[in-house]
Structures are given as C-alpha cells and as structure tokens.
Design a protein around this motif. Structure first.
Motif, short mmCIF file in Angstrom:
data_model
loop_
_atom_site.label_atom_id
_atom_site.label_comp_id
_atom_site.label_asym_id
_atom_site.label_seq_id
_atom_site.Cartn_x
_atom_site.Cartn_y
_atom_site.Cartn_z
N TYR A 177 -8.63 -14.68 4.80
CA TYR A 177 -7.63 -15.74 4.60
C TYR A 177 -6.84 -15.87 5.89
O TYR A 177 -6.47 -14.88 6.53
CB TYR A 177 -6.68 -15.40 3.45
CG TYR A 177 -7.33 -15.36 2.10
CD1 TYR A 177 -7.41 -16.49 1.30
CD2 TYR A 177 -7.88 -14.17 1.61
CE1 TYR A 177 -8.01 -16.44 0.05
CE2 TYR A 177 -8.48 -14.12 0.37
CZ TYR A 177 -8.54 -15.25 -0.40
OH TYR A 177 -9.14 -15.21 -1.64
N THR A 232 -3.46 -17.86 7.53
CA THR A 232 -2.26 -18.64 7.20
C THR A 232 -1.24 -18.47 8.30
O THR A 232 -1.40 -17.64 9.21
CB THR A 232 -1.66 -18.18 5.86
OG1 THR A 232 -0.57 -19.04 5.53
CG2 THR A 232 -1.18 -16.74 5.93
N THR A 276 4.63 -19.07 6.63
CA THR A 276 4.30 -19.14 5.20
C THR A 276 4.57 -17.81 4.51
O THR A 276 5.12 -17.77 3.40
CB THR A 276 2.82 -19.52 5.01
OG1 THR A 276 2.57 -20.79 5.65
CG2 THR A 276 2.45 -19.61 3.55
N SER A 328 -5.70 -15.28 -3.94
CA SER A 328 -5.67 -16.70 -3.61
C SER A 328 -4.52 -17.41 -4.32
O SER A 328 -3.89 -18.31 -3.75
CB SER A 328 -7.01 -17.36 -4.00
OG SER A 328 -7.23 -17.26 -5.40
N TYR A 329 -4.22 -16.97 -5.54
CA TYR A 329 -3.08 -17.55 -6.27
C TYR A 329 -1.77 -17.04 -5.69
O TYR A 329 -0.77 -17.77 -5.67
CB TYR A 329 -3.17 -17.19 -7.75
CG TYR A 329 -4.31 -17.89 -8.46
CD1 TYR A 329 -4.13 -19.15 -9.02
CD2 TYR A 329 -5.56 -17.28 -8.56
CE1 TYR A 329 -5.18 -19.79 -9.68
CE2 TYR A 329 -6.61 -17.92 -9.20
CZ TYR A 329 -6.42 -19.17 -9.76
OH TYR A 329 -7.45 -19.80 -10.39
N ASN A 382 -1.16 -18.98 -2.55
CA ASN A 382 -0.76 -20.34 -2.90
C ASN A 382 0.69 -20.38 -3.37
O ASN A 382 1.40 -21.38 -3.19
CB ASN A 382 -1.68 -20.87 -4.00
CG ASN A 382 -1.47 -22.36 -4.25
OD1 ASN A 382 -1.63 -23.19 -3.37
ND2 ASN A 382 -1.09 -22.68 -5.48
N TYR A 383 1.17 -19.28 -3.97
CA TYR A 383 2.57 -19.17 -4.38
C TYR A 383 3.49 -19.22 -3.16
O TYR A 383 4.55 -19.85 -3.20
CB TYR A 383 2.76 -17.88 -5.17
CG TYR A 383 4.19 -17.52 -5.47
CD1 TYR A 383 5.04 -18.42 -6.11
CD2 TYR A 383 4.70 -16.27 -5.10
CE1 TYR A 383 6.35 -18.07 -6.40
CE2 TYR A 383 6.01 -15.92 -5.39
CZ TYR A 383 6.83 -16.83 -6.03
OH TYR A 383 8.14 -16.49 -6.30
N ARG A 443 2.78 -20.75 -0.46
CA ARG A 443 2.68 -22.09 0.13
C ARG A 443 3.46 -23.13 -0.66
O ARG A 443 4.07 -24.03 -0.09
CB ARG A 443 1.21 -22.49 0.20
CG ARG A 443 0.39 -21.68 1.20
CD ARG A 443 -1.09 -21.90 1.00
NE ARG A 443 -1.90 -21.20 2.02
CZ ARG A 443 -3.22 -21.02 1.92
NH1 ARG A 443 -3.87 -21.48 0.86
NH2 ARG A 443 -3.85 -20.37 2.89
N THR A 444 3.41 -23.04 -1.99
CA THR A 444 4.00 -24.08 -2.84
C THR A 444 5.26 -23.65 -3.57
O THR A 444 5.94 -24.50 -4.16
CB THR A 444 2.97 -24.55 -3.88
OG1 THR A 444 2.65 -23.45 -4.74
CG2 THR A 444 1.70 -25.04 -3.20
#
Length: 431
Positions: A17, A19, A23, A63-64, A67-68, A70-71
């Motif tokens: 991954y 990023t 982030t 991955s979740y 994403n937490y 990120r969002t």
C-alpha cells in the motif's frame, strides 16, 4: 519535496500500500501516525532497500483501516468476524466506536433502521435545553446581553454556582408546598367524613355559628408564599425564554402555570368556600399538580440511561400499544356482556339473593379487572355460565398481556445496545 507530499509504503501481509504521510497523520496517537516520525524505521520492521514498512497482519481489513484515514469514515466488510475485527483494530490502535452506524448494525445483527440509530442525537434537540439557542440579533440592548445568562441560571442548574443555589431554593419550595398540600388534606378529609352521606354532601351545619369547613389560615399563608415564588420564577423564565412557543410546549412549564391557580382562586372566593365546602374539595383536587412539580428534580440529576431507553422504546411501539388497547377494549365489552346476560339467564328461579352488579357498566368493570388478572373479588360469578365466562376472560387476558411482551423486550434490547454504543462513542470523542 514537501512533507505533506511525502509518500510511505506499507507492506501488509504481502500486499503493498502506498499513501501520503499527511494521510497517516489524520489521527494522531495511532500506530500508523507514528510511522511518519523520524525514528519509526528503528522501531518497526523497515526495509531500507524497498523503503517500506512490513506488518504481518490482515491485508483485507487494513484496506478498510487505510480508507478510514482517507475519508474519516470507518466501514468494515459484512462477512468479517467481530473478534477478528476487534483484534485488528486493537493492533492499529483504533477504537471500535469509530465504526460507522450502518456497519455497526450489520456487525451486531441489529434489525434497526439507520434513522432509528440517530434517535439519540435527535432527542438532544427536543430536550428542554434545546431552548437555549443563541438567536442572532442586530441590537445590543441589555436584554440581549443578559438573556443567555439569566436563562442559563434558571434552566441549567449546573451551569454556575448561582444556578445551583437557585435550583436548591426552588427544590426547597417544591418540597415545602407538597408538605403543605398533605397537611391541607386533613381538614378536607374531616369535612368529607363528617358531612358525606349516601345522598350527598350535607349543606346544614350542626352549629350555625361555626363554619363546618375550616382550613388553618397559616397553611394558606405558607402556600401563598410558595406560589409567589413559583410565580416569580415562571415569569422570569418566560420573559427571558428565547422561544415562547417551545416554552409552553414543555409539559413541566404547563404544570408550573397550572399550579398557580388553586391558591389564588381560594383567596378570591374565600367567603364562598364556607357556604359551598365542595368547592374547597375541588380546589384540593386541582392542587394535585403540586406533586407533578416534583418531576423537576430530574433536572438536578442525569436521567438514567435505562429510563431514556424505555421512553424511546414506548415511542417506537405506540402503534402496537394502540392495537393492544383496542383488543383489550373489545374483550372488555365482549366478556362483560357475556357475564351480564350469563348471570341473568343462568340464575335459578328459586335464587332470592342479590347479584353483585346493577347494570352492564359494572360488568364491564368486572371484565377489565379480570382480563388484567387483578381480580378484586368485589364481583364474583354465581352461575355456571358466569364461571365459564370468567375462566375464558382470565385466559384471554393472560394471552393478551403476555404475547406482546417479547416484542417489547426485543425493541428494548435493540435500543439499549445502540445507547451503550453511543455512549462509548461520545466518551471516545472526549478523550
């Protein structure tokens, strides 16, 4: 290259991954955020050749997690085991209360609509303290400056020391007027027992020179003193209330308003009460609203969670409660009618005793008491038909009351779990 554009490579269980460093800095204090610190390569498994951090963890769940960051919204797969999810979140130092409400409901197998999940947030807007709204004003008068302060003193007991003192004084007046109300009932009861007959009230005194209804004057004076305080308190709260419409929609404020009338009416018609003692009894009946003022004590303590859940549960099953009351009403009318005619038609011609009821309305009373399994015993069946009707009424009454209980318990358990989760979420946000 700017720090915010610096990239970090993560190898999670063989899956790479990539990023931005900014982030991972979204949530300070977490393990991923610590990877952006200069000494992170010496703490974690870092490969200088590939310039990546390695973690032997679940790539699917990570991955979740990423994403937490990120969002700022944490979701999880539906088929994940809760224990596995909790273990992974603990490793990445993420609180499970950050889980989105939709995924929380799925993870806990709660058959609750998403809008029901937010009932606690909506209720905060309908609370008494929702009246404390800072309305935008263009003028800067003294009322504008002092309105929030005075309103908080009278409405929020724990907002300041003066508010605590005022709440204590108000509580003492409420307790005092309740004690006065109890003392006033003694004279009313004495009049009732001395003058009440099977015909009605006796309007003739045994002594024409002495009033047969006498209330001690000092009780009325003490009651007036308490009511004057309640009048002052209600007037100030109404004057400085930001929203007058919402003010009178509050049941406790209506109780405060109604509690002002009994003593003023008694002072206005003081001479009439001696000639019509029943008026004094009716005013005593209206004084029952004094007891409702004790509900204001709830402002001095935090409402227990279980009571709030109970209120929400009752609101959610109002339709079911209404249907249950309709069924109970039908059963009352049906079994009351059967009992009435069963006793009349089944009575033996040689029976000379008196039945325990005089009309069908009394039979309806008997049916309701039997259906609710209270059974006072003031009315009993004397015939075979009446006994069969009574047995059927008792059985149907038990079924009517017992069957809806599981529905209530399921709803209550669901709302209770949501309330506990909301409390954990609120506490985690404060930390």
């Amino acid at each position: 290259m700017e720090g915010s554009k610096e990239k970090i490579i993560l190898n999670i269980g063989g899956v790479r991954y990539e990023t931005y460093s900014s982030t991972l800095q979204t949530f300070p204090g977490t393990k991923l955020c610590s990877l952006t610190e200069p000494h992170a390569p010496s703490i974690y498994d870092y490969d200088p050749a590939t310039k990546e951090f390695f973690f032997d963890r679940s790539a699917e769940i990570f991955s979740y997690v990423l994403n937490y960051y990120r969002t700022k919204h944490f979701h999880c797969p539906i088929d994940i085991c809760r224990s596995v999810l909790e273990e992974e979140l603990a490793f990445w130092e993420i609180n499970e209360t950050q889980l989105a409400s939709c995924c929380w409901l799925k993870l806990n197998n709660k058959e609750v609509q998403p809008e029901e999940f937010n009932i606690w947030d909506e209720n905060e807007q309908t609370d008494d303290q929702c009246l404390i709204v800072q309305t935008e004003r263009r003028d800067f008068s003294w009322r504008t400056r002092w309105q929030p302060k005075i309103w908080s003193v009278f409405e929020k007991p724990f907002s300041s020391f003066s508010a605590k003192c005022l709440a204590l004084v108000s509580l003492l007046f409420i307790v005092g007027i309740v004690i006065i109300f109890c003392e006033e009932t003694k004279a009313q009861f004495e009049f009732f027992t001395a003058n009440f007959t099977s015909i009605g009230y006796s309007e003739v005194s045994h002594n024409d020179h002495e009033p047969y209804y006498h209330q001690p004057a000092y009780l009325l004076h003490l009651e007036l003193f308490c009511v004057l305080w309640f009048t002052f308190e209600l007037s100030v709260r109404f004057c400085f209330c930001p929203d007058k419409k919402l003010f009178f929609q509050n049941p406790l404020n209506m109780v405060d308003f109604l509690s002002l009338f009994p003593v003023y009416i008694e002072l206005f018609v003081a001479g009439q009460i001696q000639r019509m003692p029943s008026l004094g009894l009716w005013l005593g009946f209206v004084r029952v609203v004094y007891l409702l003022k004790l509900l204001k004590i709830s402002k001095l303590i935090e409402t227990p969670l279980i009571l709030r859940v109970l209120c929400y549960t009752l609101k959610s099953i109002l339709r079911e409660i209404f249907i249950l009351l309709m069924i109970l009403t039908f059963e009352t009318l049906f079994f009351g009618s059967l009992f009435f005619y069963g006793e009349l038609l089944g009575s033996h011609p040689s029976y000379t005793g008196e039945l325990h009821f005089t009309d069908i309305l009394v039979c309806f009373w008997w049916a309701l008491i039997t259906l609710t399994t209270v059974g006072y015993g003031d009315i009993i069946p004397l015939t075979t038909a009446g006994q069969v009707t009574a047995a059927l009424a008792a059985v149907f009454g038990m079924l009517t009351i017992i069957i809806p209980i599981p529905i209530f318990l399921v709803k209550f358990k669901s709302y209770y779990d949501i309330a506990i989760f909301k409390q954990k979420l609120k506490r985690s946000k404060k930390l």
